[in-house]
Design an enzyme around this catalytic site. Sequence first.
Site, PDB file in Angstrom:
ATOM      1  CB  CYS A 124      27.901  48.606  57.906  1.00 59.67           C
ATOM      2  SG  CYS A 124      26.097  48.700  57.944  1.00 59.67           S
ATOM      3  CG  ASP A 134      28.553  37.724  45.218  1.00 63.89           C
ATOM      4  OD1 ASP A 134      27.714  38.008  46.149  1.00 63.89           O
ATOM      5  OD2 ASP A 134      28.362  38.518  44.158  1.00 63.89           O
ATOM      6  NE  ARG A 142      24.332  37.499  50.575  1.00 63.86           N
ATOM      7  CZ  ARG A 142      23.962  38.421  49.350  1.00 63.86           C
ATOM      8  NH1 ARG A 142      23.060  38.604  49.101  1.00 63.86           N
ATOM      9  NH2 ARG A 142      25.044  38.784  48.612  1.00 63.86           N
TER      10      ARG A 142
END
Length: 315
Positions: A113, A215, A238
């Site tokens: 993180c 990605d 995502r």
Amino acid sequence: MTEVHNKLPMDSGNITDLFHRGRPVRVCAPMVRYSKLAFRCLVRRYDCDVCFTPMIVAADFMRSAKARDSEFTTNKTDRPLIVQFAAKDAQTLADAACVVSPFSDGVDLNCGCPQRWAVSEGYGACLINKPELVKDMVRHVRNQIDNPNYAVSIKIRIHKDVRKTVDLCQKMEAAGVSWITVHGRTADERHQPVHYDAIKTIKDSLSIPVIANGDIKSMQDVEAVYELTGVDGVMAARGLLANPAMFAGYEETPLQCVWDWVDIAVEHGTPFTCFHHHLIYMLERISSQPERRVFNNLSSTSAVVDFLHNAYGSA
């Protein structure tokens, strides 16, 4: 842990067997606010093999029963499950692992993180520069969990000099980690291209499984990264928010998946803001800008359901 109180601990096979299927393991990433139980239930319907919880701060988790109840919720279908912790001392991580081990298949230590608050507290990406501390944390968990099949993994970012990352990973392999997830960016990088060459170098230097992260937006990306790096698994964040059916090969969120989310979210009592945010992500590619403008301003579950029926019909 509201849904686990009345459940007996579940028998756990060896989760690392998943890595011997001859295809990359498909993993849902730990996402703050988003990879909670309801969303995990959704992606599991669409060929996701393993789900991570959102990152949980181990010290807070151990300090407060209220935190334990709100941070970690599961049920008997929520497997295989990896619980991700932020920790900076070995005993706290081991204690937290002991609490969740009967209800999960492994714990993961967040060493990636990059958020400023996490790094300033000694969590996340700063740990890639503290291999002895990470080794100590891994060994403590290993020594305190009775189940030899229980996984202990780490999720990292890379150093600018990949040799430092290779050295870290080899030390962690020696300490007994089950696998390593590599987000192919440095702690300073956000939207720059992912360094898949670094992930390949790390994979080639280890004999334990490696999961690639960064990605991954489609099954074509999954296959391309698998071919390029030789990794054992691919983790999406995502990409799954935008299309929870991605791992099942859909190019965009199918209508059935949208309605599945409505059903699951209502069943789990998902707070409206979270329910709505997930749908905003899912509908982004399949709705027009005027539709999105209207949808984003809706403020009740019934209004959302009416909008979906009127705009898309039932599944």
